[in-house]
Design an enzyme around this catalytic site. Structure first.
Site: not given
Length: 503
Positions: A267-268, A271, A297
């Site tokens: 997930h990170e 980003h 997001e």
């Protein structure tokens, strides 16, 4: 460093852009201080750090609201600008007009208070005691109400705060999307709970945290993380921050659940990959900044849900887990896939949630923080309201504040209005993924071969390189060929979970 100014650009534009580069540098320095406070700073550093961050926030606000900024913007009102120059002026004008309404001392006070709030949140979470955090949360609520009133005292204060994080999709759009998700996902979740199918979970036992950290680095290597311009650390609440030259990720580890850290890391990475994909030559300009939180997001959720939770990803990555952990030597990719997508009955924690129940977590916090800002809920009543809504929407009731209203860090940042963008971004991720697949062909086949660059390159071409040139609706249309909508997401989860649970 920004280079879009040319000899033909009006002098006011060149002056404005040069001035904005200073503001951007101050804000980025403040971001590094925030990263350090959450990752590296010793516990006793808060009093000095709160003053440092307050000073930088005040300086940034002073620079943005200087009289000459307004004069330059007035000169450029009817100037003959290129599309890119017009976008730069649009973004700076919006920031200026909002900031000019807010007193500098209020900006400084909010910044200082959020620095003080962070250790209070950590303490409250560790001690499982909301009352430790409640007094400073109440102060932040009052300060953010005051902030919203300065910007527009006739508007819904929560809508004003929401626009800080998503300026181009209005709150009505967010409410419409969240309502549709609640209406269509709750019956699907109920069908899953009634299903007799039990998904596999081969990740039973204890998994050494240091080895999990090695696995997180393996994950980032596999996905193509640029270590020359990034790093990975641990934090109580995972996050990513930085610039196109330095985009850092954090994750966290649980001894009994290696999948949690794996999904958090992916997930990170999403980003950070977005941040690293922003044009370097435009650093210091809106054209070198991300397009707000819905789009940001969407990038993290695309990598986490559409890549990391796919069966083909587990075909590719499971061997790395087997090398690190003998406990999973007999696991199959299908079992890894099922474990990464299981819908748990006792799902209390948002960041550990599956794609379906995740959005009910968002709805709960959205409704509570909106009630706080609008004065319909007292801070002291938050734990009970939180638990009641979890019971209503998710069928579970937290036993502790740490598992309940203290699980997320965002309120300690004063980030009221942030949470709807999690769902808005998840919805957009599915729309973008379908456009990606239509353009490049079978994405899963490429993931099976370990070709993650085709995903990253497409996203950079269609999303990242544009910075904030387009508004959110314009960027969605540019990237996907259609207006923002929830259809792709609902089709995706319905098909996926119907197959998984034999519905």
């Amino acid at each position: 460093m920004a280079t879009q100014a040319t000899d033909e650009a009006p002098e006011a534009y060149e002056n404005l852009l040069e001035h904005y580069e200073q503001i951007s540098s101050v804000n980025d320095a403040n971001g590094i201080l925030s990263w350090d406070q959450e990752v590296m700073m010793p516990e006793g550093g808060t009093p000095a750090r709160s003053k440092q961050k307050s000073a930088l926030s005040s300086l940034s606000h002073d620079l943005l609201t200087e009289e000459q900024v307004g004069e330059w913007l007035d000169e450029l009102e009817d100037a003959d600008l290129t599309d890119e120059q017009a976008a730069v002026v649009r973004e700076i004008r919006r920031d200026y007009e909002r900031a000019a309404e807010v007193p500098n001392d209020l900006v400084a006070e909010i910044s200082e208070k959020t620095s003080e709030a962070l250790p209070k949140w950590k303490q409250a979470r560790e001690e499982d005691d909301f009352s430790v955090f409640a007094p400073i949360l109440e102060e932040l609520v009052e300060l953010k109400r005051e902030y919203a009133a300065h910007i527009d005292d006739e508007a819904d204060p929560y809508a004003v705060l929401f626009a800080d994080y998503e300026p181009y999709l209005d709150l009505e759009t967010a409410e419409r999307v969240l309502s549709r998700l609640r209406e269509e996902l709750v019956p699907l979740i109920e069908d899953i709970r009634e299903s007799d199918v039990e998904l596999a979970d081969p990740f039973d036992g204890e998994f050494d945290v240091d080895t999990q950290e090695e696995l997180a680095r393996d994950t980032l290597d596999t996905l193509g993380y640029d270590w020359e311009h990034g790093r990975v650390d641990t934090a109580p609440h995972p996050f990513s921050s930085g610039t196109q030259f330095d985009a850092r990720v954090t994750t966290r580890f649980k001894e009994d659940d290696p999948v949690d850290a794996l999904m958090s890391t992916i997930h990170e990475f999403g980003h950070a990959r977005y941040t690293l994909g922003l044009p370097r030559e435009q650093y210091g300009s809106p054209l070198g900044e991300s397009r707000d939180l819905t789009v940001h997001e969407s990038q993290s959720r695309l990598w986490e849900n559409h890549v990391g939770r796919s069966e083909v990803f587990w075909e590719k990555f499971l061997p790395a887990m087997k090398e690190r952990f003998s406990q999973v030597e007999d696991a199959t990719p299908r079992e890894g896939f099922e474990a990464a997508n299981e819908v748990y009955d006792d799902n209390l924690i948002r960041v550990e949630a599956d794609e379906l129940t995740y959005h009910m977590h968002i709805v709960v916090r959205f409704e509570i923080e909106r009630a706080l800002i609008e004065g319909d809920l007292d801070v002291e009543d938050v734990p009970e309201a939180w638990n009641d809504k979890y019971e209503e929407y998710l069928g579970v009731r937290p036993d502790t504040d740490a598992e309940g209203c203290l699980q997320d860090i965002h309120w300690s940042h004063g980030s009221f209005g942030y949470f709807p963008t999690y769902s808005l971004g998840s919805v957009l991720a599915a729309q973008i993924y379908d456009a990606l697949e239509e353009d490049v062909g079978d994405v899963e086949a490429k993931v099976r071969k370990g070709n993650f660059d085709v995903i990253a390159d497409w996203l950079e071409e269609h999303i990242h390189q544009h910075g904030a040139r387009y508004t959110t609706p314009e960027l969605v249309e540019e990237a996907t060929g259609e207006a923002y909508n929830a259809d792709h997401f609902l089709d995706h989860v319905t098909e996926k979970y119907t197959e998984l649970y034999d519905l």
